[in-house]
Each structure stands twice: as C-alpha cells, then as structure tokens.
Motif scaffolding. Structure first.
Motif, PDB file in Angstrom:
ATOM      1  N   ILE A 185       0.809  -1.222   0.000  1.00 36.35           N
ATOM      2  CA  ILE A 185       0.000   0.000   0.000  1.00 36.35           C
ATOM      3  C   ILE A 185       0.837   1.265   0.000  1.00 36.35           C
ATOM      4  O   ILE A 185       0.304   2.347  -0.247  1.00 36.35           O
ATOM      5  CB  ILE A 185      -0.962   0.027   1.211  1.00 36.35           C
ATOM      6  CG1 ILE A 185      -0.175   0.129   2.522  1.00 36.35           C
ATOM      7  CG2 ILE A 185      -1.870  -1.181   1.215  1.00 36.35           C
ATOM      8  CD1 ILE A 185      -1.062   0.294   3.742  1.00 36.35           C
ATOM      9  N   ALA A 186       2.142   1.152   0.251  1.00 34.46           N
ATOM     10  CA  ALA A 186       2.959   2.363   0.339  1.00 34.46           C
ATOM     11  C   ALA A 186       4.286   2.185  -0.398  1.00 34.46           C
ATOM     12  O   ALA A 186       4.353   2.346  -1.608  1.00 34.46           O
ATOM     13  CB  ALA A 186       3.192   2.740   1.802  1.00 34.46           C
ATOM     14  N   PRO A 207     -13.719   9.188  -6.198  1.00 34.41           N
ATOM     15  CA  PRO A 207     -12.341   9.144  -6.721  1.00 34.41           C
ATOM     16  C   PRO A 207     -11.598  10.468  -6.569  1.00 34.41           C
ATOM     17  O   PRO A 207     -10.405  10.478  -6.242  1.00 34.41           O
ATOM     18  CB  PRO A 207     -12.538   8.782  -8.207  1.00 34.41           C
ATOM     19  CG  PRO A 207     -13.839   8.041  -8.236  1.00 34.41           C
ATOM     20  CD  PRO A 207     -14.690   8.721  -7.205  1.00 34.41           C
ATOM     21  N   MET A 208     -12.282  11.584  -6.783  1.00 34.38           N
ATOM     22  CA  MET A 208     -11.600  12.871  -6.687  1.00 34.38           C
ATOM     23  C   MET A 208     -11.331  13.275  -5.239  1.00 34.38           C
ATOM     24  O   MET A 208     -10.465  14.112  -4.972  1.00 34.38           O
ATOM     25  CB  MET A 208     -12.424  13.956  -7.391  1.00 34.38           C
ATOM     26  CG  MET A 208     -12.544  13.745  -8.892  1.00 34.38           C
ATOM     27  SD  MET A 208     -13.245  15.164  -9.761  1.00 34.38           S
ATOM     28  CE  MET A 208     -11.909  16.350  -9.610  1.00 34.38           C
ATOM     29  N   ILE A 233      -8.519   9.370   2.632  1.00 30.43           N
ATOM     30  CA  ILE A 233      -7.447   8.622   3.296  1.00 30.43           C
ATOM     31  C   ILE A 233      -6.871   9.426   4.453  1.00 30.43           C
ATOM     32  O   ILE A 233      -6.481   8.871   5.483  1.00 30.43           O
ATOM     33  CB  ILE A 233      -6.355   8.232   2.281  1.00 30.43           C
ATOM     34  CG1 ILE A 233      -6.929   7.277   1.226  1.00 30.43           C
ATOM     35  CG2 ILE A 233      -5.185   7.547   2.979  1.00 30.43           C
ATOM     36  CD1 ILE A 233      -5.944   6.836   0.167  1.00 30.43           C
ATOM     37  N   VAL A 234      -6.835  10.760   4.308  1.00 34.22           N
ATOM     38  CA  VAL A 234      -6.429  11.598   5.438  1.00 34.22           C
ATOM     39  C   VAL A 234      -7.401  11.394   6.605  1.00 34.22           C
ATOM     40  O   VAL A 234      -6.997  11.291   7.767  1.00 34.22           O
ATOM     41  CB  VAL A 234      -6.376  13.085   5.028  1.00 34.22           C
ATOM     42  CG1 VAL A 234      -6.183  13.968   6.258  1.00 34.22           C
ATOM     43  CG2 VAL A 234      -5.247  13.323   4.039  1.00 34.22           C
ATOM     44  N   GLY A 235      -8.694  11.348   6.285  1.00 34.16           N
ATOM     45  CA  GLY A 235      -9.683  11.077   7.325  1.00 34.16           C
ATOM     46  C   GLY A 235      -9.472   9.721   7.965  1.00 34.16           C
ATOM     47  O   GLY A 235      -9.619   9.570   9.191  1.00 34.16           O
ATOM     48  N   LEU A 236      -9.121   8.731   7.160  1.00 34.33           N
ATOM     49  CA  LEU A 236      -8.826   7.406   7.699  1.00 34.33           C
ATOM     50  C   LEU A 236      -7.609   7.458   8.616  1.00 34.33           C
ATOM     51  O   LEU A 236      -7.588   6.814   9.683  1.00 34.33           O
ATOM     52  CB  LEU A 236      -8.584   6.425   6.553  1.00 34.33           C
ATOM     53  CG  LEU A 236      -8.208   4.990   6.950  1.00 34.33           C
ATOM     54  CD1 LEU A 236      -9.331   4.362   7.767  1.00 34.33           C
ATOM     55  CD2 LEU A 236      -7.900   4.153   5.711  1.00 34.33           C
ATOM     56  N   ASN A 237      -6.600   8.229   8.224  1.00 32.43           N
ATOM     57  CA  ASN A 237      -5.416   8.405   9.063  1.00 32.43           C
ATOM     58  C   ASN A 237      -5.789   8.949  10.440  1.00 32.43           C
ATOM     59  O   ASN A 237      -5.370   8.420  11.476  1.00 32.43           O
ATOM     60  CB  ASN A 237      -4.442   9.364   8.358  1.00 32.43           C
ATOM     61  CG  ASN A 237      -3.308   9.837   9.252  1.00 32.43           C
ATOM     62  OD1 ASN A 237      -3.477  10.777  10.022  1.00 32.43           O
ATOM     63  ND2 ASN A 237      -2.166   9.208   9.139  1.00 32.43           N
ATOM     64  N   GLU A 273      -0.359   9.426  -0.140  1.00 34.09           N
ATOM     65  CA  GLU A 273       0.498  10.039  -1.156  1.00 34.09           C
ATOM     66  C   GLU A 273       0.660   9.136  -2.368  1.00 34.09           C
ATOM     67  O   GLU A 273       0.654   9.605  -3.513  1.00 34.09           O
ATOM     68  CB  GLU A 273       1.860  10.363  -0.540  1.00 34.09           C
ATOM     69  CG  GLU A 273       1.782  11.423   0.561  1.00 34.09           C
ATOM     70  CD  GLU A 273       3.077  11.570   1.321  1.00 34.09           C
ATOM     71  OE1 GLU A 273       3.986  10.720   1.101  1.00 34.09           O
ATOM     72  OE2 GLU A 273       3.201  12.504   2.135  1.00 34.09           O
ATOM     73  N   ARG A 274       0.788   7.832  -2.134  1.00 33.03           N
ATOM     74  CA  ARG A 274       0.938   6.915  -3.259  1.00 33.03           C
ATOM     75  C   ARG A 274      -0.333   6.838  -4.103  1.00 33.03           C
ATOM     76  O   ARG A 274      -0.273   6.814  -5.337  1.00 33.03           O
ATOM     77  CB  ARG A 274       1.308   5.519  -2.756  1.00 33.03           C
ATOM     78  CG  ARG A 274       1.318   4.491  -3.883  1.00 33.03           C
ATOM     79  CD  ARG A 274       1.962   3.181  -3.548  1.00 33.03           C
ATOM     80  NE  ARG A 274       1.835   2.275  -4.672  1.00 33.03           N
ATOM     81  CZ  ARG A 274       2.546   2.346  -5.793  1.00 33.03           C
ATOM     82  NH1 ARG A 274       3.477   3.294  -5.924  1.00 33.03           N
ATOM     83  NH2 ARG A 274       2.369   1.505  -6.775  1.00 33.03           N
ATOM     84  N   SER A 275      -1.491   6.811  -3.440  1.00 32.80           N
ATOM     85  CA  SER A 275      -2.746   6.751  -4.191  1.00 32.80           C
ATOM     86  C   SER A 275      -2.903   7.978  -5.078  1.00 32.80           C
ATOM     87  O   SER A 275      -3.422   7.889  -6.198  1.00 32.80           O
ATOM     88  CB  SER A 275      -3.932   6.638  -3.232  1.00 32.80           C
ATOM     89  OG  SER A 275      -4.113   7.835  -2.496  1.00 32.80           O
ATOM     90  N   GLU A 276      -2.432   9.129  -4.567  1.00 29.49           N
ATOM     91  CA  GLU A 276      -2.511  10.344  -5.367  1.00 29.49           C
ATOM     92  C   GLU A 276      -1.586  10.266  -6.581  1.00 29.49           C
ATOM     93  O   GLU A 276      -1.958  10.655  -7.690  1.00 29.49           O
ATOM     94  CB  GLU A 276      -2.144  11.547  -4.490  1.00 29.49           C
ATOM     95  CG  GLU A 276      -2.362  12.899  -5.138  1.00 29.49           C
ATOM     96  CD  GLU A 276      -3.832  13.217  -5.344  1.00 29.49           C
ATOM     97  OE1 GLU A 276      -4.125  14.151  -6.119  1.00 29.49           O
ATOM     98  OE2 GLU A 276      -4.684  12.530  -4.741  1.00 29.49           O
ATOM     99  N   ARG A 277      -0.373   9.745  -6.372  1.00 28.05           N
ATOM    100  CA  ARG A 277       0.553   9.605  -7.507  1.00 28.05           C
ATOM    101  C   ARG A 277       0.019   8.629  -8.549  1.00 28.05           C
ATOM    102  O   ARG A 277       0.106   8.879  -9.756  1.00 28.05           O
ATOM    103  CB  ARG A 277       1.922   9.125  -7.010  1.00 28.05           C
ATOM    104  CG  ARG A 277       2.708  10.156  -6.210  1.00 28.05           C
ATOM    105  CD  ARG A 277       4.177   9.761  -6.119  1.00 28.05           C
ATOM    106  NE  ARG A 277       4.346   8.435  -5.558  1.00 28.05           N
ATOM    107  CZ  ARG A 277       4.477   8.182  -4.263  1.00 28.05           C
ATOM    108  NH1 ARG A 277       4.434   9.178  -3.393  1.00 28.05           N
ATOM    109  NH2 ARG A 277       4.645   6.949  -3.828  1.00 28.05           N
ATOM    110  N   VAL A 278      -0.534   7.523  -8.094  1.00 26.89           N
ATOM    111  CA  VAL A 278      -1.071   6.525  -9.023  1.00 26.89           C
ATOM    112  C   VAL A 278      -2.238   7.108  -9.809  1.00 26.89           C
ATOM    113  O   VAL A 278      -2.384   6.880 -11.016  1.00 26.89           O
ATOM    114  CB  VAL A 278      -1.509   5.259  -8.252  1.00 26.89           C
ATOM    115  CG1 VAL A 278      -2.280   4.311  -9.172  1.00 26.89           C
ATOM    116  CG2 VAL A 278      -0.298   4.551  -7.669  1.00 26.89           C
TER     117      VAL A 278
END
Length: 703
Positions: free
Chosen positions: A151-152, A289-290, A296-300, A360-365
């Motif tokens: 995931i990272a 999606p957007m 994910i920040v909320g999940l964090n 961050e990775r999900s955003e790059r992908v």
C-alpha cells in the motif's frame, strides 16, 4: 470545528484569516500608486477594558463573601441527584436479561468479545487443544511488512518490520497485538458507519448541518468521559473498549471525508451531469475518486483517534498496551510504564506514517505517476510468496509461532528508572521551585477566586467575561451550561477543574507565542521544530502522564503540566502559521518606518494574526481540559476524580455520570466562548478592515 487535518501531524489545525481592503471614508491621506498600505495598530485591546472591570468587581465582592455558598461537597459525599443516577444505573443493570435495550447491548458486546477471542486464537494466545496460534509471529511480521510495501513503499515496509519486531523484542508481543486487534476492530466498524455518513454530509447540505452539530458535541467531549455511559450499556472488557473507541473515532472520518466530497469541483460535477449520469454514477465515478486523498487523510485521523481511545479504554479493562501503562502509573513506577508507553508511540508513528504514505501513493497513481508498474507487480508477487512461506513455517515450528522470551524490556525499564532517578535528583529542586511558583503565584489565587467565591458570584463573573469576549451568542450558551453545572451538584469541582484548565491554557499560550513567533520568523527553526510538533501530535495523550508523573508526583500540577505538553504542539503550529501568513508587504512597510524587531512582532505580526491566536486559545483550552480530566488518575481531584470514582465504584456511578456531564458542559462553554471570540469582526483602522473567518479544527483527540 470543520477543518480537516493534514496527514502525519496528528491534528494540524489552521485558522484562515481573510483581509478585505475597503475604502474608509475617514481616510483622506493620499497614497502613492504601488505604495504599501499603512501599518496600523490593533484596536482589539479595547475588549480587555470591560473584562478587567468585570474581574476587579468580582475580586471586590469576593473579598467580602469568600468561602460562603461555594456548593462544595466534602470527601466522597454525593447528593440526592447523584443517588438518583446511581439508582438508574442499578435498575438497568438488574434488567440486563429483560430490558430490550440492555439485551441488545449485551449481544453486541458478546459479539465483539467473540470476534476478539477468535483473533487472539489466530494471532496471539495459545489455545487448547492446539498450543500455538494459527499464525505465528514470523507469519504476522511477514504479512504486515508485505502489506506496508503493497500500500505504500519499501521504506514503510521497513518501518512496519522494525515496529513489529520491537513489540516482541521488548517483551510486549501479546499486549501489542491485542491493542492492534481492538484498534482494527474499531476502525473497520467506524469505516462501515462513518463513510455513509460522510457521503450524506458531503452531498446533502441540510444533513451536513445536523451532522456537524452532533460531531461538534462529540469532539468537545473529553475522551475519558466516553467511558461512563459505555460501561453502563456495554460493560467492561473488550466490548466496552471497542465501542468507546469506535464512538470516538467516528467524527474524524465523517468530517474530513465529507469535506473532501463537498470540495469536488462543481464544474466537474456539472460537466459529468450533462452526460446524463445518475446519482450513484456521480458519487462512485466522480466524487469519491476525486476525494480519495482527503478520505485517506480522514482514515489516518480515525486510526490515530482509535489508537488513542483504545489505550485510554484500558481503564475499563480494555486489552492492550494501556494495561501495563495504567498499572505502572497507579504504582508510580516510571520504568514499568516507560517501555509500553514507548511502544504505543512506535505503534502510533507506524500507523500514521503508513496511512500518510498510502495517501500520497494513491494520489501519484491516480495521476499516472506510480513508477514501473510491471516491476512493482513482480516484486509484490515475489514478496507475497515469501510472506506466505513465512506463515507456513510459523505453523510448523514452535519457536516461529510464539515470540521468544526476551529480557530486553526489563533491562530497559530498569535503565529508564535509573535515568529518571538521576534526572529527578538533578533537577528536582528546579521542578519543585517551578511548581511552587506557579501554584502560589497563579494557581492558588485563581482557584481561591473561582472556587471560594459564592456560586452566584462565580457564575455572574463568568457570564460577564463571556459577554465581553464572545458576545450575546456566547452569553446564551454560557447561561445554559452554567445552569446545567449548578443542577448537577458539582459546582465546586467544576470551578477547581476550570482553574486548572485556565492555568494550563495560559502556560500553553506562553509557549505558543514564544515558539510560534520564533518559527514564523526563522525558516531553519521552523524546519527543526515542526517535525517534533508533528511527532508530539501523534502520541496518544495517556502517554504524556508517564514522564510528568515521575517529575512532579501525584498532584493536580501533574495533570496541568501533562495538559500543557499535550496541547502545546497544536497551539504552537497555529500561532506559527498565523504569524507566517501576515502579508510581507505590510511587514516591509513597518520596517521602512524604522520599527524594531519587538515593535514589528507586537504591533504588526501578532495583531494581524489575532484570528490564529484566538483559535490557538480555543484548542489549548479543549486539549488541556481533556488532559486534566485524565489527570484524575494521578491525583488531579475535581471532576476527573469524580469520573474515575464513578467508573471504579458502582455505588458512586451517579456522581461519576454527573461529573462526566459537567465536564461536557464545561467544554462546550469554553469552546463556544472562544469560537465566538474568533469570529469577531473588527476595524483595524483607516483604510483596512479585517474579517476573521476561522475554521476550527477537530477537537481533542483525543486527537
């Protein structure tokens, strides 16, 4: 309290200050084209004049009436109202087998307990007739490391590997996994409950207003107070721990994910609507999606909140690392609490960094920047097979199933005890002098004014200050809250708690002003201190009591200092960001007139960052209140002790419930006064009007 937080910083709140340039009719001075706007002094100090008048009048009346009608309850005495609450508790407990509500909560608690027992059998605890877990420690470490890479990145995989190994090497493998299981259970349920609410809040304006009011109330409530009703309905142990954890962890994901969905560009939505898409197509193919990164920040934040509350839930026999910490705190054993406390921090950092990196990775992908996809898939397949092999081996060999016994934790604990003993011997005189200076110079006089005034005088004084700083809206809320505090028969204890909160907040703001201004004016200082503040916001509040208790012993001052340490990171960052946001043009205009550094700070930067200062005060109050309540475990007395007493002794449950409700009312009152103060619109002087549009962040956490 609607601003989302940034990943990797626990709770990173920001105040938003909007400056409007208006033509002032009294400003007749010519201004050259391109010239900087005139620097004017802040006129907001005028609110302190009536405030000082209220305080002076209060002191005069107090000098003639102190010690009368304080509504103090000696010792463990409780009132008829408290006994009524206790009788209500006893009635519900007696009807566990017949009352539909109690039957339902019992069933939920039993279901959670059964799932936890199953997870323990799978991962941790030997269970007859099979004397080893289904998946041994090697398999767990391998799977967790692989998930971190999947995931990272490989850096996160190494962090996860080191973290899991530290749990076993220091002798707390079972407690660490128990805490992870409880946290994981709460997070999964939170996602199932929170995401639909977030979608509703993000797509329906009316629903968002209702949900926001509920979330504000939940996040104003200190974490320890959640335990009082949970114990009644779900009992102690796993069930109560999971339920209290998920209740506390729901608001961050609802608020932040809902914010992300609302922030999706309306132009994009209108463009896709023109193609004839349905509501569900718009939600699943556009909005979610957007808003992926924000979700994910909320999940964090939800994961960190769950970990924090799961640790505090050890007081109601919740499993995990909180238990050895609590036992050591009760025995005032610094060494015994040091190792599990550090491991809680390690776990928090691991979870925080992993979810942040995943975001961050999900955003790059999503932007097509995921690197060499084919190579990554090959590595994932190879490492996945290796992880499965480790799982298989952990089922064959006993030494790979049960983590080997280690004495490193005991060695470190003994060493920590020796080091802390040396520190106490070295600076014990300094800490005692500091405690005495604050206690005799500030804490005791303020406590005498608040707690030894007749209840009606304290009430009128607080109402007067609420009107001065927060206006009519804050006054109305304060009237309701003070009436509730009076009704709950814990007025004196509430004033004692308010005293500790105010003293702690003053100390927090002193630190915030010093370090915040320093960070804002020096880039290198900011780069050096900000990572420490981020780390400080990741640490669960329970852990802050460990070193402070060793230095100051069991007392109210311990709770105050722990509250200061807990609240300082958020307040410092707020002040730093606010001062840093002051227009460089305004600062240069001041310098051109020959201002000194001190004049620049006090007459330009701090007045222009007033919105952030008020916001920092708001967060400082709520954070300190949360920690002072937890400080009831280490001799802080007042409302925190009432709650602890009510949880630990069934015959005092009513007083504990009244204490919890009083804390909530106190928190709401302080929150609304400072929120109202933050929203004040004022004139700065000729040519300029500033409006403080402050978005208050997520409240204390527990984080």
């Amino acid at each position: 309290m609607s601003q989302p937080t940034t990943a990797g910083s626990g709770i990173a709140a920001r105040g938003i200050v909007e400056t409007e340039k208006l033509n002032h009719p009294k400003d007749k001075r010519p201004v050259e084209p391109g010239a900087a706007p005139p620097v004017v002094e802040d006129s907001g100090i005028s609110r302190w004049i009536p405030a000082l008048g209220v305080i002076l009048l209060w002191i005069v009346v107090w000098s003639f009436t102190k010690g009368t009608n304080t509504l103090a309850l000696p010792g463990r005495e409780h009132t008829d109202l408290h006994q009524t609450f206790t009788d209500f508790n006893n009635t519900l407990l007696a009807s566990r087998d017949t009352n539909p509500v109690m039957q339902s909560t019992n069933s939920i608690s039993e279901l959670l307990r059964n799932f936890f027992d199953w997870a323990q059998r799978m991962l941790v605890r030997p269970n007859l007739p099979r004397p080893v877990p289904e998946i041994g420690w090697l398999g767990i470490v391998a799977l967790a490391t692989w998930v971190g890479y999947a995931i990272a990145s490989w850096r996160i995989a190494l962090l996860v590997l080191a973290s899991f190994l530290s749990f076993g090497v220091f002798g707390f493998w079972q407690d660490s996994l128990d805490l992870l299981i409880v946290t994981g259970m709460a997070v999964v349920i939170t996602i199932l409950v929170g995401l639909p609410l977030a979608v509703l809040a993000g797509t329906n304006v009316r629903a968002n207003r209702v949900i926001t009011v509920v979330l504000d109330f939940m996040q104003t409530m200190p974490t320890f107070v959640y335990l009082v009703p949970v114990v009644l309905f779900f009992g102690i142990g796993v069930g109560g721990a999971v339920v209290s954890t998920l209740i506390y962890a729901v608001p961050p994901i609802v608020r932040i994910a809902g914010f992300g969905i609302r922030e999706v560009s309306t132009t994009t939505i209108e463009a896709t609507d023109s193609a004839g898409q349905t509501y569900w197509q718009r939600l699943l193919k556009v909005q979610l999606p957007m808003a992926r990164k924000t979700i994910i920040v909320g999940l964090n934040q939800t994961i960190l909140a769950a970990l924090s509350m799961a640790t505090i839930a050890s007081y109601i026999n919740g499993p995990g690392l909180g238990k050895p910490v609590l036992n050591a705190l009760v025995a005032n054993d610094f060494g015994g609490s040091f190792v599990p406390g550090v491991l809680i921090v390690v776990m928090a950092v691991m979870l925080d960094r992993t979810t942040t990196a995943a975001s961050e990775r999900s955003e790059r992908v999503a932007r097509g920047g995921g690197g060499n996809v084919r190579l990554r898939r090959i590595l994932l397949a190879v490492t996945g097979v290796a992880a499965l092999v480790c799982v298989y081996l952990s089922r064959l060999e006993l030494s790979l199933a049960q983590f080997p016994t280690s004495t490193l934790g005991s060695t470190v604990s003994d060493g920590a005890d020796d080091v802390m003993g040396s520190i106490v011997d070295l600076i014990g005189g300094v800490t005692e002098s500091f405690r005495n200076a604050i206690s005799y110079g500030f804490l005791n006089p303020l406590q005498s004014l608040l707690a030894e005034s007749p209840w009606w005088l304290s009430g009128l004084g607080i109402l007067g200050l609420a009107l001065v700083f927060g206006g009519v809206r804050a006054l109305i809320t304060t009237v309701v809250c003070l009436a509730g505090i009076w009704y709950l028969d814990l007025w004196h204890d509430a004033m004692l708690t308010l005293t500790m909160v105010l003293v702690g907040t003053v100390l927090v703001m002193v630190l915030a002003l010093v370090f915040g201004v320093w960070m804002a004016r020096n880039r290198w200082i900011d780069l050096g201190i900000r990572p420490l503040l981020d780390a400080g916001q990741t640490i669960p509040p329970f852990v802050y009591l460990i070193p402070v208790l060793a230095l100051f012993g069991s007392s109210r001052f311990t709770a105050i200092v722990a509250g200061v340490v807990y609240a300082a990171p958020a307040a410092i960052k707020l002040v730093a960001d606010g001062v840093k946001g002051v227009s460089p043009t305004t600062i240069e205009a001041g310098r051109s007139t020959g201002q000194t550094t001190w004049q620049e700070i006090t007459k330009v930067q701090l007045p222009m960052a007033k919105g952030s200062l008020v916001l920092a005060t708001n967060q400082g109050l709520l954070y300190v209140l949360a920690m002072v309540v937890i400080g009831g475990l280490v001799g802080a007395q007042a409302l925190g002790y009432d709650v602890v007493l009510g949880i630990s002794r069934s015959e005092e449950w009513g007083k504990g419930a009244a204490g919890g409700l009083t804390i909530v009312l106190l928190g709401v009152m302080l929150d609304r006064i400072t929120r109202a103060a933050a929203e004040v619109r004022r004139d700065d002087g000729p040519g300029t009007r500033r409006a403080f549009n402050v978005r208050l962040p997520i409240g204390p956490p527990g984080r």
